[in-house]
Design a protein around this motif. Structure first.
Motif, PDB file in Angstrom:
ATOM      1  N   TYR A 167       4.025  -5.625  12.415  1.00 28.72           N
ATOM      2  CA  TYR A 167       3.409  -5.290  13.705  1.00 28.72           C
ATOM      3  C   TYR A 167       1.956  -4.847  13.507  1.00 28.72           C
ATOM      4  CZ  TYR A 167       7.916  -5.253  16.252  1.00 28.72           C
ATOM      5  OH  TYR A 167       9.102  -5.589  16.843  1.00 28.72           O
ATOM      6  N   SER A 168       1.717  -4.053  12.458  1.00 32.65           N
ATOM      7  CA  SER A 168       0.376  -3.506  12.219  1.00 32.65           C
ATOM      8  C   SER A 168      -0.633  -4.600  11.873  1.00 32.65           C
ATOM      9  CB  SER A 168       0.417  -2.486  11.081  1.00 32.65           C
ATOM     10  OG  SER A 168       1.318  -1.439  11.372  1.00 32.65           O
ATOM     11  N   THR A 169      -0.170  -5.693  11.283  1.00 36.34           N
ATOM     12  CA  THR A 169      -1.091  -6.768  10.894  1.00 36.34           C
ATOM     13  C   THR A 169      -1.658  -7.510  12.093  1.00 36.34           C
ATOM     14  OG1 THR A 169       0.724  -8.386  10.678  1.00 36.34           O
ATOM     15  CG2 THR A 169       0.129  -7.119   8.710  1.00 36.34           C
ATOM     16  N   ALA A 170      -1.098  -7.297  13.290  1.00 35.42           N
ATOM     17  CA  ALA A 170      -1.597  -7.985  14.488  1.00 35.42           C
ATOM     18  C   ALA A 170      -3.054  -7.632  14.775  1.00 35.42           C
ATOM     19  CB  ALA A 170      -0.732  -7.633  15.695  1.00 35.42           C
ATOM     20  N   PHE A 171      -3.491  -6.462  14.326  1.00 35.41           N
ATOM     21  CA  PHE A 171      -4.870  -6.034  14.588  1.00 35.41           C
ATOM     22  C   PHE A 171      -5.887  -6.910  13.849  1.00 35.41           C
ATOM     23  CE2 PHE A 171      -2.454  -2.104  15.412  1.00 35.41           C
ATOM     24  CZ  PHE A 171      -2.920  -1.821  16.691  1.00 35.41           C
ATOM     25  N   THR A 172      -5.445  -7.655  12.832  1.00 38.94           N
ATOM     26  CA  THR A 172      -6.375  -8.514  12.093  1.00 38.94           C
ATOM     27  C   THR A 172      -6.749  -9.769  12.874  1.00 38.94           C
ATOM     28  OG1 THR A 172      -4.618  -9.781  10.982  1.00 38.94           O
ATOM     29  CG2 THR A 172      -5.348  -7.726   9.930  1.00 38.94           C
ATOM     30  N   ASP A 173      -5.886 -10.183  13.815  1.00 37.94           N
ATOM     31  CA  ASP A 173      -6.118 -11.399  14.614  1.00 37.94           C
ATOM     32  C   ASP A 173      -6.348 -12.625  13.739  1.00 37.94           C
ATOM     33  OD1 ASP A 173      -5.825 -10.303  17.171  1.00 37.94           O
ATOM     34  OD2 ASP A 173      -7.895  -9.575  17.183  1.00 37.94           O
ATOM     35  N   SER A 174      -5.698 -12.677  12.596  1.00 37.26           N
ATOM     36  CA  SER A 174      -5.867 -13.807  11.682  1.00 37.26           C
ATOM     37  C   SER A 174      -4.529 -14.157  11.046  1.00 37.26           C
ATOM     38  CB  SER A 174      -6.881 -13.461  10.588  1.00 37.26           C
ATOM     39  OG  SER A 174      -6.868 -14.434   9.560  1.00 37.26           O
ATOM     40  N   LEU A 175      -4.105 -15.401  11.224  1.00 34.81           N
ATOM     41  CA  LEU A 175      -2.855 -15.862  10.612  1.00 34.81           C
ATOM     42  C   LEU A 175      -2.939 -15.807   9.093  1.00 34.81           C
ATOM     43  CD1 LEU A 175      -2.170 -18.927  12.933  1.00 34.81           C
ATOM     44  CD2 LEU A 175      -0.838 -16.820  12.843  1.00 34.81           C
ATOM     45  N   HIS A 176      -4.118 -16.107   8.541  1.00 33.39           N
ATOM     46  CA  HIS A 176      -4.289 -16.094   7.087  1.00 33.39           C
ATOM     47  C   HIS A 176      -4.131 -14.682   6.531  1.00 33.39           C
ATOM     48  CE1 HIS A 176      -5.489 -20.099   7.749  1.00 33.39           C
ATOM     49  NE2 HIS A 176      -6.796 -19.895   7.943  1.00 33.39           N
ATOM     50  N   VAL A 177      -4.793 -13.724   7.157  1.00 37.08           N
ATOM     51  CA  VAL A 177      -4.742 -12.339   6.662  1.00 37.08           C
ATOM     52  C   VAL A 177      -3.342 -11.764   6.810  1.00 37.08           C
ATOM     53  CG1 VAL A 177      -5.647 -10.009   6.983  1.00 37.08           C
ATOM     54  CG2 VAL A 177      -7.187 -11.977   7.177  1.00 37.08           C
ATOM     55  N   ILE A 178      -2.687 -12.078   7.935  1.00 34.23           N
ATOM     56  CA  ILE A 178      -1.316 -11.591   8.141  1.00 34.23           C
ATOM     57  C   ILE A 178      -0.406 -12.078   7.013  1.00 34.23           C
ATOM     58  CG2 ILE A 178       0.734 -11.785   9.615  1.00 34.23           C
ATOM     59  CD1 ILE A 178      -1.149 -11.848  12.026  1.00 34.23           C
ATOM     60  N   ALA A 179      -0.520 -13.366   6.663  1.00 36.12           N
ATOM     61  CA  ALA A 179       0.324 -13.932   5.608  1.00 36.12           C
ATOM     62  C   ALA A 179       0.041 -13.277   4.257  1.00 36.12           C
ATOM     63  CB  ALA A 179       0.116 -15.437   5.530  1.00 36.12           C
ATOM     64  N   ILE A 180      -1.243 -13.070   3.952  1.00 33.47           N
ATOM     65  CA  ILE A 180      -1.610 -12.462   2.663  1.00 33.47           C
ATOM     66  C   ILE A 180      -1.069 -11.035   2.581  1.00 33.47           C
ATOM     67  CG2 ILE A 180      -3.541 -11.622   1.280  1.00 33.47           C
ATOM     68  CD1 ILE A 180      -5.141 -14.031   2.319  1.00 33.47           C
ATOM     69  N   LEU A 181      -1.243 -10.265   3.652  1.00 37.32           N
ATOM     70  CA  LEU A 181      -0.761  -8.882   3.647  1.00 37.32           C
ATOM     71  C   LEU A 181       0.761  -8.825   3.508  1.00 37.32           C
ATOM     72  CD1 LEU A 181      -3.021  -7.318   6.431  1.00 37.32           C
ATOM     73  CD2 LEU A 181      -3.193  -6.963   3.960  1.00 37.32           C
ATOM     74  N   CYS A 182       1.455  -9.705   4.207  1.00 35.99           N
ATOM     75  CA  CYS A 182       2.922  -9.695   4.154  1.00 35.99           C
ATOM     76  C   CYS A 182       3.457 -10.161   2.798  1.00 35.99           C
ATOM     77  CB  CYS A 182       3.501 -10.581   5.258  1.00 35.99           C
ATOM     78  SG  CYS A 182       3.324  -9.899   6.935  1.00 35.99           S
ATOM     79  N   SER A 183       2.634 -10.889   2.037  1.00 31.18           N
ATOM     80  CA  SER A 183       3.083 -11.367   0.718  1.00 31.18           C
ATOM     81  C   SER A 183       3.001 -10.295  -0.359  1.00 31.18           C
ATOM     82  CB  SER A 183       2.239 -12.574   0.286  1.00 31.18           C
ATOM     83  OG  SER A 183       0.911 -12.173  -0.040  1.00 31.18           O
ATOM     84  N   VAL A 184       2.400  -9.150  -0.033  1.00 32.77           N
ATOM     85  CA  VAL A 184       2.204  -8.095  -1.038  1.00 32.77           C
ATOM     86  C   VAL A 184       3.546  -7.539  -1.526  1.00 32.77           C
ATOM     87  CG1 VAL A 184       1.307  -5.774  -1.437  1.00 32.77           C
ATOM     88  CG2 VAL A 184      -0.095  -7.466  -0.236  1.00 32.77           C
ATOM     89  N   ALA A 185       4.479  -7.289  -0.595  1.00 28.78           N
ATOM     90  CA  ALA A 185       5.771  -6.692  -0.984  1.00 28.78           C
ATOM     91  C   ALA A 185       6.546  -7.567  -1.959  1.00 28.78           C
ATOM     92  CB  ALA A 185       6.608  -6.374   0.252  1.00 28.78           C
ATOM     93  N   PRO A 186       6.772  -8.874  -1.673  1.00 23.77           N
ATOM     94  CA  PRO A 186       7.470  -9.698  -2.679  1.00 23.77           C
ATOM     95  C   PRO A 186       6.679  -9.860  -3.971  1.00 23.77           C
ATOM     96  CG  PRO A 186       6.706 -11.048  -0.828  1.00 23.77           C
ATOM     97  CD  PRO A 186       6.535  -9.617  -0.427  1.00 23.77           C
ATOM     98  N   ALA A 187       5.337  -9.810  -3.886  1.00 24.59           N
ATOM     99  CA  ALA A 187       4.539  -9.894  -5.109  1.00 24.59           C
ATOM    100  C   ALA A 187       4.802  -8.683  -6.002  1.00 24.59           C
ATOM    101  CB  ALA A 187       3.051  -9.989  -4.754  1.00 24.59           C
ATOM    102  N   LEU A 188       4.831  -7.503  -5.404  1.00 24.84           N
ATOM    103  CA  LEU A 188       5.127  -6.286  -6.172  1.00 24.84           C
ATOM    104  C   LEU A 188       6.526  -6.344  -6.777  1.00 24.84           C
ATOM    105  CD1 LEU A 188       3.624  -3.544  -3.813  1.00 24.84           C
ATOM    106  CD2 LEU A 188       2.690  -4.351  -5.995  1.00 24.84           C
ATOM    107  N   LEU A 189       7.476  -6.901  -6.029  1.00 29.29           N
ATOM    108  CA  LEU A 189       8.843  -7.036  -6.541  1.00 29.29           C
ATOM    109  C   LEU A 189       8.885  -7.982  -7.742  1.00 29.29           C
ATOM    110  CD1 LEU A 189      11.815  -6.333  -6.255  1.00 29.29           C
ATOM    111  CD2 LEU A 189      12.034  -8.120  -4.521  1.00 29.29           C
ATOM    112  N   LEU A 190       8.157  -9.092  -7.660  1.00 29.78           N
ATOM    113  CA  LEU A 190       8.117 -10.032  -8.780  1.00 29.78           C
ATOM    114  C   LEU A 190       7.503  -9.392 -10.024  1.00 29.78           C
ATOM    115  CD1 LEU A 190       6.982 -13.326  -6.988  1.00 29.78           C
ATOM    116  CD2 LEU A 190       9.194 -12.887  -8.049  1.00 29.78           C
ATOM    117  N   ILE A 191       6.526  -8.517  -9.826  1.00 27.36           N
ATOM    118  CA  ILE A 191       5.833  -7.896 -10.961  1.00 27.36           C
ATOM    119  C   ILE A 191       6.670  -6.794 -11.604  1.00 27.36           C
ATOM    120  CG2 ILE A 191       3.840  -6.465 -11.601  1.00 27.36           C
ATOM    121  CD1 ILE A 191       2.275  -7.988  -9.383  1.00 27.36           C
TER     122      ILE A 191
END
Length: 476
Positions: A167-191
Motif C-alpha cells: 500500500y505504501s508503495t502507491a506514493f511512488t506512482d511508478s510500476l517499476h519502483v513498486i516492483a523493485i521495492l516489493c522484490s526486496v523481501a524475497p531478495a533478503l530471504l534468498l541471501i
C-alpha cells in the motif's frame, strides 16, 4: 545439598540458553509471508496506474484476472508442497519457492506484455501457495514447545506487514519502483536463508539423528540437553509412519469438516480480499475525505496492529464468541458501505466521506481478531493428530474461494453495481453469524476428548504426542 546442586545443573543443561536463533530463523523464513502480502495487495497500488501515459491498457476484466491469478496459482501447489517438503526438506523447498517470488516482480514491473504479466502473477501465486504451507511447517518445527504460538503470530504479522508495505508503495506512482521495492523481501530471504539450518524434525525423519542433534543445539543453545526432544521427535515420526493419513479418514469427521469448510467459506466470502485487492480504487470511488493512497496506508497500519493484539485476545475470549462478534460486525460494515454507495449517486455525501474509511477500518480490525485467525486455530482443535495433515486441505479450499471471489467481483459490480455487491457480502456475513451460533462448538479451555464427545457423542482414538503421554493414555 549435593543432590539439589546436581539437579539444578542438569535442568540448566536441558533448558535452552537463548531463543535468539529460533526467533531469527522464524523471522527470516517468514519473509516469504511478507512477500505473500505484497503480492496480494500490489493490485491496489498498481492497477490504478495502468491506462496512463507510457503504460499498458488494462480493461476491468483483465484487471480482475491480474488480481485473481495469484490465488488461482496457489490452489495448484498447496497439496504437492507438503509431499515435496517431506522428500527434499523444508529448507530447500522454501529456497526454491523464493526464487519465483523474487523474479516475478521484475516481469510484472518491467515487461510490456499483458500475457507475461498474467503468467508472472500465476507463477507467483503458485509460489505463494507453496510458501503458505511450508513456511509455517518449518517455523513451528524449529521453535521449542513453549513458544510454538510465536511462529503463527509472526507469519500472520508478516503477511499484514507486506500488505501495508505494498500500500505504501502507491506514493511512488511508478510500476517499476513498486516492483523493485516489493522484490526486496524475497531478495533478503534468498541471501540470508542459506545460513538457517534445516528443520530438526525433518532430519530425524531422514534418520539423520547426529545432524538433528547439532541443529537443536544451534536453535536451543550449546548447553541444551537434546536427548528428550530427539526421543519425542523419533516417536512422532514413528507415529506418522504407523498411521498414514488418508482423505477417507475424514468420513469419521464429517461435522468437523463441515465446520472448518463453512468457516473458510464465510471467511473468504466476507469480502475481505476485495477490500485488500481494490482498496485504493474503492476509496477513489467513494470520494474519501483523505487521499486514497493515504487511506489505504491507514487501513494497512490498522490491520497490522489488530493482528498483533488478536493473539492476546484469542487466549482470553472464547473462539465461538469471537467468531460471532466478527461475523455480525463485518455484516454491519458491509451494509454501511453498501448504503453509502447507494445514496452517493443521488445525494451529496461530501460531509460524510469519512464513512467508507471508518467502515473499512472497523471491518479490518474485527476480521483480524475473529475470522482471520480463529478458523485456522480450530483446524488443530477439531481434528486429531492422524488427520491434521489431511485437514490442511482447508488451505486449498481457502485459496480456491479467494480466487472465485476476486475474479467474480468485477462481474458482480458490472451486473448489479458496487452497492449491491457490498450488500451481498453483508448478507453472507449475516448468514455466517447463524452458522457460528448453530454449528460451531466452543473449544477454548476444553480438551480434544471433550470436543470429540460434544461433536460425535463419543471419543475418536487420539494419537498422543510423546511416549509418556501414550503410556498414560494406554493405562486409562
Amino acid at each position: 545439598m549435593i543432590l539439589i546442586a546436581q539437579s539444578d545443573e542438569r535442568s540448566s543443561c536441558e533448558r535452552p540458553i537463548s531463543k535468539c536463533a529460533q526467533y531469527m530463523g522464524v523471522l527470516v523464513a517468514t519473509l516469504a509471508a511478507f512477500s505473500i502480502g505484497t503480492y496480494l495487495s500490489w493490485t491496489s497500488s498498481a492497477l490504478p496506474l495502468y491506462n496512463t501515459n507510457d503504460t499498458l491498457s488494462v480493461s476491468d476484466q483483465e484487471g480482475s484476472w491480474i488480481s485473481s491469478l495469484v490465488p488461482l496459482g496457489a490452489i495448484l501447489t498447496v497439496i504437492p508442497t507438503g509431499i515435496f517438503a517431506d522428500k527434499i526438506g523444508r529448507k530447500k523447498t522454501i529456497w526454491i519457492t523464493t526464487v519465483p517470488l523474487f523474479l516475478c516482480w521484475y516481469i510484472i514491473g518491467f515487461v510490456q506484455s499483458k500475457i507475461w504479466i498474467f503468467l508472472a502473477r500465476f507463477v507467483a501465486g503458485a509460489a505463494c501457495g507453496a510458501a503458505s504451507v511450508v513456511v509455517p511447517m518449518f517455523a513451528s518445527e524449529i521453535a521449542e514447545q513453549n513458544i510454538r504460538g510465536f511462529p503463527g503470530i509472526i507469519f500472520q504479522l508478516q503477511i499484514t506487514a507486506g500488505i501495508l508495505f505494498a500500500y505504501s508503495t502507491a506514493f511512488t506512482d511508478s510500476l517499476h519502483v513498486i516492483a523493485i521495492l516489493c522484490s526486496v523481501a524475497p531478495a533478503l530471504l534468498l541471501i540470508f536463508f542459506p545460513f538457517v539450518p534445516e528443520s530438526p524434525a525433518w532430519l530425524v525423519m531422514q534418520g539423520q539423528k547426529n545432524e538433528a542433534n547439532i541443529v537443536l543445539k544451534h536453535f536451543r543453545g550449546i548447553r541444551y540437553g537434546t536427548e528428550a526432544e530427539l526421543t519425542r521427535l523419533e516417536f512422532q515420526t514413528s507415529e506418522m509412519r504407523e498411521i498414514e493419513p488418508n482423505i477417507s479418514d475424514l468420513k469419521n469427521y464429517q461435522r468437523a469438516t463441515c465446520i472448518i469448510l463453512g468457516l473458510m467459506f464465510f471467511q473468504q466470502l466476507s469480502g475481505v480480499n476485495i477490500l485488500i485487492f481494490y482498496a485504493k480504487k474503492i476509496f477513489d470511488d467513494a470520494g474519501s475525505i483523505l487521499n486514497s493512497s493515504t487511506s489505504s496506508v491507514i487501513i494497512g497500519v490498522v490491520q497490522v496492529i489488530a493482528t498483533y493484539f488478536s493473539t492476546v485476545l484469542i487466549e482470553r475470549v472464547g473462539r465461538k464468541l469471537l467468531l460471532f462478534i466478527s461475523a455480525s460486525v463485518m455484516a454491519v460494515c458491509m451494509f454501511t458501505m453498501s448504503g453509502y454507495f447507494r445514496f452517493q449517486s443521488s445525494h451529496d455525501l461530501s460531509s460524510f466521506s469519512w464513512i467508507p474509511l471508518l467502515s473499512f477500518a472497523v471491518f479490518i480490525v474485527i476480521f483480524s481478531i475473529g475470522f482471520a485467525p480463529v478458523p485456522w486455530l480450530m483446524v488443530g482443535e477439531l481434528f486429531t493428530n492422524n488427520v491434521k495433515s489431511v485437514a490442511n486441505t482447508a488451505v486449498m479450499c481457502n485459496w480456491t474461494l479467494a480466487f472465485l471471489v476476486t475474479k467474480c467481483f468485477q462481474d458482480i459490480v458490472n451486473l448489479m453495481g458496487i452497492s449491491s455487491s457490498f450488500a451481498i457480502f453483508g448478507m453472507i456475513s449475516l448468514i455466517g453469524t447463524i452458522f457460528v451460533s448453530v454449528m460451531v462448538p466452543e473449544t477454548k479451555g476444553r480438551s480434544l476428548e471433550e470436543i470429540q464427545i460434544e461433536l460425535y457423542g463419543t471419543q475418536i482414538r487420539i494419537p498422543t504426542e510423546d511416549p509418556e503421554q501414550r503410556e498414560k493414555h494406554n493405562k486409562t
